[in-house]
Design a protein around this motif. Structure first.
Motif, mmCIF file in Angstrom:
data_model
loop_
_atom_site.group_PDB
_atom_site.id
_atom_site.type_symbol
_atom_site.label_atom_id
_atom_site.label_comp_id
_atom_site.label_asym_id
_atom_site.label_seq_id
_atom_site.Cartn_x
_atom_site.Cartn_y
_atom_site.Cartn_z
ATOM 1 N N UNK A 4 24.821 -18.573 -15.451
ATOM 2 C CA UNK A 4 24.506 -17.192 -15.719
ATOM 3 C C UNK A 4 23.322 -16.656 -14.957
ATOM 4 N N UNK A 18 32.150 -16.306 -17.016
ATOM 5 C CA UNK A 18 30.898 -16.308 -17.763
ATOM 6 C C UNK A 18 31.056 -17.165 -19.016
ATOM 7 N N UNK A 22 29.082 -20.554 -20.025
ATOM 8 C CA UNK A 22 28.394 -20.626 -21.302
ATOM 9 C C UNK A 22 28.763 -21.914 -22.044
ATOM 10 N N UNK A 68 17.309 -21.383 -18.442
ATOM 11 C CA UNK A 68 17.908 -20.627 -17.348
ATOM 12 C C UNK A 68 19.122 -19.843 -17.813
ATOM 13 N N UNK A 69 19.861 -20.412 -18.760
ATOM 14 C CA UNK A 69 21.048 -19.705 -19.252
ATOM 15 C C UNK A 69 20.647 -18.527 -20.125
#
Lengths: 126, 126
Positions: A4, A18, A22, A68-69
DNA sequence: GCTGAAATTGAAGAACTTTGCAAGTGTACT
DNA sequence: AGTACACTTGCAAAGTTCTTCAATTTCAGC
């Protein structure tokens, strides 16, 4: 990795991609345990480290993936760093996953019981 | 891959590891799309293939992953194979994921807006 | 029995992730 | 300033997953 966060604002990623990113980000035992611990409230790294059997540098890498996500946030407080869920009902997601998982395992046992009883041949793939 | 299916009946895998394997199995765009298509009812491979831009053998590999994990079933009907969700509210899981995903992306935009406005320095990791 | 279409399998290489170690940064304490 | 602690980062080795190709299986129609 990196899913992401790599996307510059405004560049549209297909939703199914996406979603895949996830779920992939959730797909690691250490990361799952961190999220479950954070579900009970913000927690310093030291405490995560005490609860999860893993090297500090490995935990840091996994925390970096979560950070980071965007699913967690880190704030520094003196010399300790405290992690928290960025928002959202992660607990609800985990509940949904557990429900499906339970069902899947139950289905499996039933299937195995059937198979044990009647050693019949059938024409299904696998 | 292989996660859940590899475990002989009765051998207990820690729950957080089963969860990680479950999420990892969801972590692929083609597999997500298949599950979303199956959420609308049982579907023959031919139809999946028409809906998803992917080589037949690649689709088959991804279907094998889903099958081995137990989240879908395959039944043969003449010369076509029909896939279906094995049970469970997969749609609910996807909804939970979408909610979190949306929140995460919204949070991100807000953060970026803030950052654009005040080019201040702070003391957070990263 | 052949032929063709539908789907799967096996295997090889590329691409990615995970791990642990050593080195680095930031804060607190004396 | 110097030492110690809490974390993070960079990097290479080991491990896993993805993609693609060719080979195979299974069924339907001739």
């Amino acid at each position: 990795m990196d899913g992401l966060e790599g996307s510059p604002v405004g560049v549209q990623v297909p939703l199914y991609q996406a979603k895949a990113e996830f779920f992939r980000m959730l797909g690691h035992p250490v990361r799952i345990r961190v999220l479950e611990l954070l579900a009970d409230g913000p927690t310093p790294v030291r405490q995560l480290l005490a609860a999860i059997e893993v090297e500090p540098s490995n935990l840091s890498q996994q925390l970096a993936v979560l950070r980071r996500s965007g699913i967690v946030t880190a704030t520094r407080d003196g010399s300790t760093v405290v992690y928290a869920l960025a928002g959202g009902d992660v607990a609800e997601l985990m509940r949904a996953a557990r429900r499906i998982l339970t069902e899947m395992l139950t289905g499996r046992e039933e299937l195995l019981a059937e198979l044990r009883e009647a050693e019949a041949s059938s024409a299904l793939p696998q």
